[in-house]
Design a protein around this motif. Structure first.
Motif, PDB file in Angstrom:
ATOM      1  N   ALA A   1     -14.512  -1.763  11.391  1.00 38.72           N
ATOM      2  CA  ALA A   1     -14.244  -2.131  12.778  1.00 38.72           C
ATOM      3  C   ALA A   1     -12.751  -2.086  13.068  1.00 38.72           C
ATOM      4  O   ALA A   1     -12.298  -1.505  14.062  1.00 38.72           O
ATOM      5  CB  ALA A   1     -14.796  -3.525  13.072  1.00 38.72           C
ATOM      6  N   PHE A   2     -11.978  -2.665  12.165  1.00 44.06           N
ATOM      7  CA  PHE A   2     -10.548  -2.718  12.428  1.00 44.06           C
ATOM      8  C   PHE A   2      -9.872  -1.368  12.182  1.00 44.06           C
ATOM      9  O   PHE A   2      -8.849  -1.061  12.782  1.00 44.06           O
ATOM     10  CB  PHE A   2      -9.895  -3.849  11.623  1.00 44.06           C
ATOM     11  CG  PHE A   2      -9.822  -5.124  12.425  1.00 44.06           C
ATOM     12  CD1 PHE A   2     -10.922  -5.532  13.170  1.00 44.06           C
ATOM     13  CD2 PHE A   2      -8.665  -5.895  12.469  1.00 44.06           C
ATOM     14  CE1 PHE A   2     -10.868  -6.681  13.948  1.00 44.06           C
ATOM     15  CE2 PHE A   2      -8.605  -7.042  13.246  1.00 44.06           C
ATOM     16  CZ  PHE A   2      -9.704  -7.439  13.980  1.00 44.06           C
ATOM     17  N   GLU A   3     -10.480  -0.612  11.317  1.00 40.09           N
ATOM     18  CA  GLU A   3      -9.945   0.732  11.122  1.00 40.09           C
ATOM     19  C   GLU A   3     -10.132   1.538  12.412  1.00 40.09           C
ATOM     20  O   GLU A   3      -9.209   2.196  12.895  1.00 40.09           O
ATOM     21  CB  GLU A   3     -10.682   1.417   9.962  1.00 40.09           C
ATOM     22  CG  GLU A   3     -10.122   2.784   9.633  1.00 40.09           C
ATOM     23  CD  GLU A   3     -10.832   3.425   8.453  1.00 40.09           C
ATOM     24  OE1 GLU A   3     -11.794   2.812   7.935  1.00 40.09           O
ATOM     25  OE2 GLU A   3     -10.423   4.523   8.049  1.00 40.09           O
ATOM     26  N   ARG A   4     -11.321   1.426  12.955  1.00 35.23           N
ATOM     27  CA  ARG A   4     -11.580   2.162  14.191  1.00 35.23           C
ATOM     28  C   ARG A   4     -10.697   1.670  15.323  1.00 35.23           C
ATOM     29  O   ARG A   4     -10.150   2.459  16.106  1.00 35.23           O
ATOM     30  CB  ARG A   4     -13.044   2.015  14.598  1.00 35.23           C
ATOM     31  CG  ARG A   4     -13.965   2.853  13.759  1.00 35.23           C
ATOM     32  CD  ARG A   4     -15.399   2.720  14.233  1.00 35.23           C
ATOM     33  NE  ARG A   4     -15.581   3.178  15.600  1.00 35.23           N
ATOM     34  CZ  ARG A   4     -16.618   2.836  16.365  1.00 35.23           C
ATOM     35  NH1 ARG A   4     -17.536   2.023  15.881  1.00 35.23           N
ATOM     36  NH2 ARG A   4     -16.729   3.290  17.589  1.00 35.23           N
TER      37      ARG A   4
ATOM     38  N   PHE B   1      -8.085   3.865  17.296  1.00 38.01           N
ATOM     39  CA  PHE B   1      -8.163   3.953  18.758  1.00 38.01           C
ATOM     40  C   PHE B   1      -6.772   3.766  19.368  1.00 38.01           C
ATOM     41  O   PHE B   1      -6.351   4.504  20.264  1.00 38.01           O
ATOM     42  CB  PHE B   1      -9.138   2.883  19.254  1.00 38.01           C
ATOM     43  CG  PHE B   1      -9.259   2.794  20.746  1.00 38.01           C
ATOM     44  CD1 PHE B   1     -10.051   3.685  21.451  1.00 38.01           C
ATOM     45  CD2 PHE B   1      -8.589   1.801  21.449  1.00 38.01           C
ATOM     46  CE1 PHE B   1     -10.170   3.595  22.834  1.00 38.01           C
ATOM     47  CE2 PHE B   1      -8.702   1.703  22.827  1.00 38.01           C
ATOM     48  CZ  PHE B   1      -9.491   2.607  23.527  1.00 38.01           C
ATOM     49  N   LEU B   2      -6.058   2.789  18.853  1.00 41.69           N
ATOM     50  CA  LEU B   2      -4.707   2.530  19.376  1.00 41.69           C
ATOM     51  C   LEU B   2      -3.755   3.652  19.001  1.00 41.69           C
ATOM     52  O   LEU B   2      -2.907   4.073  19.796  1.00 41.69           O
ATOM     53  CB  LEU B   2      -4.196   1.186  18.843  1.00 41.69           C
ATOM     54  CG  LEU B   2      -4.886  -0.048  19.455  1.00 41.69           C
ATOM     55  CD1 LEU B   2      -4.514  -1.313  18.694  1.00 41.69           C
ATOM     56  CD2 LEU B   2      -4.503  -0.185  20.934  1.00 41.69           C
TER      57      LEU B   2
ATOM     58  N   ARG C   1      -5.584   0.859   6.364  1.00 43.96           N
ATOM     59  CA  ARG C   1      -6.144   2.158   6.031  1.00 43.96           C
ATOM     60  C   ARG C   1      -5.918   3.148   7.177  1.00 43.96           C
ATOM     61  O   ARG C   1      -5.515   4.293   6.960  1.00 43.96           O
ATOM     62  CB  ARG C   1      -7.646   2.013   5.761  1.00 43.96           C
ATOM     63  CG  ARG C   1      -8.226   3.125   4.932  1.00 43.96           C
ATOM     64  CD  ARG C   1      -9.510   2.687   4.263  1.00 43.96           C
ATOM     65  NE  ARG C   1     -10.490   2.216   5.229  1.00 43.96           N
ATOM     66  CZ  ARG C   1     -11.322   1.181   5.010  1.00 43.96           C
ATOM     67  NH1 ARG C   1     -11.267   0.526   3.870  1.00 43.96           N
ATOM     68  NH2 ARG C   1     -12.182   0.815   5.924  1.00 43.96           N
ATOM     69  N   ALA C   2      -6.166   2.667   8.400  1.00 44.94           N
ATOM     70  CA  ALA C   2      -5.974   3.553   9.555  1.00 44.94           C
ATOM     71  C   ALA C   2      -4.502   3.942   9.698  1.00 44.94           C
ATOM     72  O   ALA C   2      -4.180   5.098   9.994  1.00 44.94           O
ATOM     73  CB  ALA C   2      -6.469   2.870  10.820  1.00 44.94           C
ATOM     74  N   LEU C   3      -3.644   2.988   9.459  1.00 46.83           N
ATOM     75  CA  LEU C   3      -2.215   3.300   9.541  1.00 46.83           C
ATOM     76  C   LEU C   3      -1.848   4.352   8.499  1.00 46.83           C
ATOM     77  O   LEU C   3      -1.167   5.333   8.789  1.00 46.83           O
ATOM     78  CB  LEU C   3      -1.369   2.040   9.319  1.00 46.83           C
ATOM     79  CG  LEU C   3      -1.384   0.981  10.432  1.00 46.83           C
ATOM     80  CD1 LEU C   3      -0.441  -0.163  10.088  1.00 46.83           C
ATOM     81  CD2 LEU C   3      -0.994   1.592  11.772  1.00 46.83           C
ATOM     82  N   ALA C   4      -2.331   4.104   7.288  1.00 45.29           N
ATOM     83  CA  ALA C   4      -2.008   5.030   6.206  1.00 45.29           C
ATOM     84  C   ALA C   4      -2.484   6.434   6.545  1.00 45.29           C
ATOM     85  O   ALA C   4      -1.795   7.425   6.285  1.00 45.29           O
ATOM     86  CB  ALA C   4      -2.648   4.546   4.902  1.00 45.29           C
TER      87      ALA C   4
ATOM     88  N   THR D   1       3.045   2.902   7.666  1.00 45.51           N
ATOM     89  CA  THR D   1       2.769   1.738   6.831  1.00 45.51           C
ATOM     90  C   THR D   1       2.919   0.497   7.690  1.00 45.51           C
ATOM     91  O   THR D   1       3.699   0.474   8.639  1.00 45.51           O
ATOM     92  CB  THR D   1       3.743   1.631   5.640  1.00 45.51           C
ATOM     93  OG1 THR D   1       5.070   1.633   6.147  1.00 45.51           O
ATOM     94  CG2 THR D   1       3.564   2.770   4.677  1.00 45.51           C
ATOM     95  N   ALA D   2       2.127  -0.503   7.308  1.00 48.66           N
ATOM     96  CA  ALA D   2       2.157  -1.728   8.095  1.00 48.66           C
ATOM     97  C   ALA D   2       3.508  -2.398   7.958  1.00 48.66           C
ATOM     98  O   ALA D   2       4.074  -2.473   6.868  1.00 48.66           O
ATOM     99  CB  ALA D   2       1.057  -2.655   7.621  1.00 48.66           C
ATOM    100  N   ASN D   3       4.001  -2.885   9.030  1.00 48.28           N
ATOM    101  CA  ASN D   3       5.270  -3.614   9.028  1.00 48.28           C
ATOM    102  C   ASN D   3       4.984  -5.103   8.852  1.00 48.28           C
ATOM    103  O   ASN D   3       4.330  -5.704   9.697  1.00 48.28           O
ATOM    104  CB  ASN D   3       5.968  -3.355  10.367  1.00 48.28           C
ATOM    105  CG  ASN D   3       7.271  -4.110  10.477  1.00 48.28           C
ATOM    106  OD1 ASN D   3       7.514  -5.051   9.730  1.00 48.28           O
ATOM    107  ND2 ASN D   3       8.097  -3.675  11.424  1.00 48.28           N
TER     108      ASN D   3
END
Lengths: 349, 349
Positions: free
Chosen positions: A167-170, A174-175, A204-207, A212-214
């Motif tokens: 869900a959060f990956e999607r 989306f963003l 995962r989506a960021l990668a 990378t997550a800040n």
DNA sequence: ACCGCTATTCAAAGCGGTTTGGATGGGGCA
DNA sequence: TGCCCCATCCAAACCGCTTTGAATAGCGGT
């Protein structure tokens, strides 16, 4: 009015009356009708305790809700979950027993529940990563279903969970698709498994987009309006403020929305918000049209599923634990839009 | 491991073992010690069902939460109340049984609870004005405590309630003292007793100031953020908009706050808000400093009080029903200030 | 040495159901 | 007509604990 009374009244033996009421075949239909009529008329209900003792079945499900002394919040999701599960129990003739267990003496508490024998199974709430309770319950041999999962537990166990990471990956993708690059995560406490998974999905989506997550744009804590507000406010005042927020709860999202306003930003235009929505009865995300873009999954439905699964396990222990992974749907509201450059916005609004 | 096993193992009769474990005086201290040691060693726990059947005490309290099909919200207050009550039960060795009862067949449901005999007492949630369940429970002879009250029921019954009318009377007076004259009420559903009383308190304070409530400035419904928002938005666009809002829940207040923002108004300066605050774990009114001016009363504490009262009634039925009326405290936050004329504000902001 | 009393312990009867292992009686069949 | 079987019903045991009523034993007093 006891069984015996009823039997005497009818001029029958307790045996026959018991059988008539419990649908055994070896009782004449005429007799059964008579018995049932009398039972109804006298408003007879078998005594639960006696029945339990005789059958060895408690006809009750235990819900164990952990009370940690540090963050003593009773999960607001709980009421709705219970409502869903309760429907199922009611239909199946089961009772629901609640036990509040302080984190400290969980071991003792579960063992006691087991040996007191007043529930046939347990629903485990609020699992954490590597939750020790799962092994414990396995040991105790008490049927149980976990609402959620526990990362790091490899032995199979029964659970019903939302696919939080997906869900959060999607949501993140989306963003990203909308052009957002600085996305903030306002998460629940990350010892809780669901929060952990959400973060994983986010990362995962960021990668996948070579980002990378800040750490400065990630916060984890009680999911309250204040949390969302405070976190967003601080983040928006950074040098490189986020252009979008991903939050774990509608309450947090509402807090973020407030912070946006305070900073003179328009939600959905200047800054986007995506939130998870548990579809709680008292916390709706708009009426027909959703307000927030959200990953939506009904906790009440999860309650129903958990209950159904557990009852099934009790009736007929399956060879190996079942599980259900519910997919959240991504509903688009008016809280999201294409990324805008907030820095430039600041200079010429 | 049953009592009998243990007795046999010790070469004693079940009687003696039972008495030893339950602290009866007629058992030699040496024997008691031996029994206790053996019980501990074998990890013996008396079977709850058997004990219950033998003693006739269920050692459980029933919480009956009404599920009306129209507004199917599970009261969000419920989780916190339960947490409070649960503390007390746990200490006293009681279990907590939940039953969801659809409004339709309440009668049947309560009778069934009674005759199934799996609770020693009941806590009644969400009483309405003239609630028929009170007379019913009285009839059934089942000890019960009402969380709240039911206007119009004259026979005494046990209850724990917040002095809702007084709280809202004071809150209203507080706003009047600040010069507000057009005060809006955003209330809960007024078939619920608490909402009714709040309105009465509101009207009483207005009457004392020679004002009458304007029906256009009163709304009653599910206490959600959307409710507060929609109601406030509509009201603020009237010819004579309110200068202050009195809301029944923090969620509603947050909705009102949002509406203010949308109308370009500053909370506490242009328009004031006072809300009731149940001190829910996940819905805090600020940290140290309250955000909203509020009538505050802990639902969790109410849960503790209800539970305590009920257990006491069960242990020793009092000659007449006790009751407790908790006073809400009025805490001042930053959501209130002296009245300003919104009409003039509109023209020259 | 005998008696009464107290301190301990126990056998057995519940609590209110379910379940096992017969009884009983009528119908079908040879 | 006699026999067996099936449909129906029942007595009694049991679930695991509490509690009543009684038994037993040790002790002091006379």
């Amino acid at each position: 009015m006891t069984l015996k009374d009823l039997a005497q009244h009818l001029g029958l033996s307790p045996t026959t009356v018991s059988r008539a009421l419990n649908g055994f075949p070896e009782v004449a239909e005429a007799t059964r009708a008579r018995v049932e009529a009398a039972a109804r008329q006298h408003n007879y209900r078998p005594n639960t305790q006696a029945k339990r003792l005789a059958t060895g079945r408690a006809m009750a499900i235990g819900h164990v809700i952990p009370i940690s002394t540090q963050h003593e919040i009773v999960n607001p999701v709980f009421a709705d979950f219970i409502a869903g599960a309760g429907e199922v129990y009611a239909r199946a003739g089961y009772d629901m027993a609640l036990t509040l267990v302080p984190d400290a003496d969980q071991d003792r508490a579960y063992r006691e529940i087991r040996s007191k024998g007043n529930v046939d199974g347990i629903i485990l709430h609020g699992p954490r990563a590597g939750d020790a309770r799962i092994a414990l319950l396995e040991d105790l041999g008490l049927p149980f279903v976990v609402h959620g999962r526990a990362s790091g537990i490899t032995r199979p166990y029964a659970f019903v969970d939302v696919n939080n990471s997906r869900a959060f990956e999607r949501a993140t993708r989306f963003l990203l698709d909308l052009g957002h690059r600085r996305i903030a995560l306002v998460n629940g406490i990350e010892t809780m498994d669901f929060a952990l998974r959400r973060r994983r999905g986010f990362e995962r989506a960021l990668a996948a987009a070579d980002l990378t997550a800040n750490p400065g744009l990630m916060v984890a804590g009680e999911m309250t309006e204040a949390q969302g507000h405070d976190a967003a406010r601080a983040m928006l005042r950074r040098n490189e403020p986020p252009t979008a927020f991903l939050t774990s709860s509608l309450l947090s999202a509402m807090g973020v929305r407030r912070a946006l306003w305070e900073e003179g930003l328009v939600m959905g235009r200047d800054v986007s918000i995506v939130t998870h929505d548990d579809e709680l009865g008292y916390l709706k995300n708009g009426a027909e049209e959703p307000i927030f873009t959200a990953t939506r999954s009904s906790v009440r439905e999860a309650g129903r599923r958990c209950a159904t699964m557990l009852l099934r396990m009790i009736e007929a222990p399956p060879p190996e634990p079942a599980s259900e992974l519910l997919e959240a749907v991504l509903v688009v509201g008016s809280s999201t839009g294409p990324a805008r450059n907030l820095l430039s916005l600041r200079e010429n609004p």
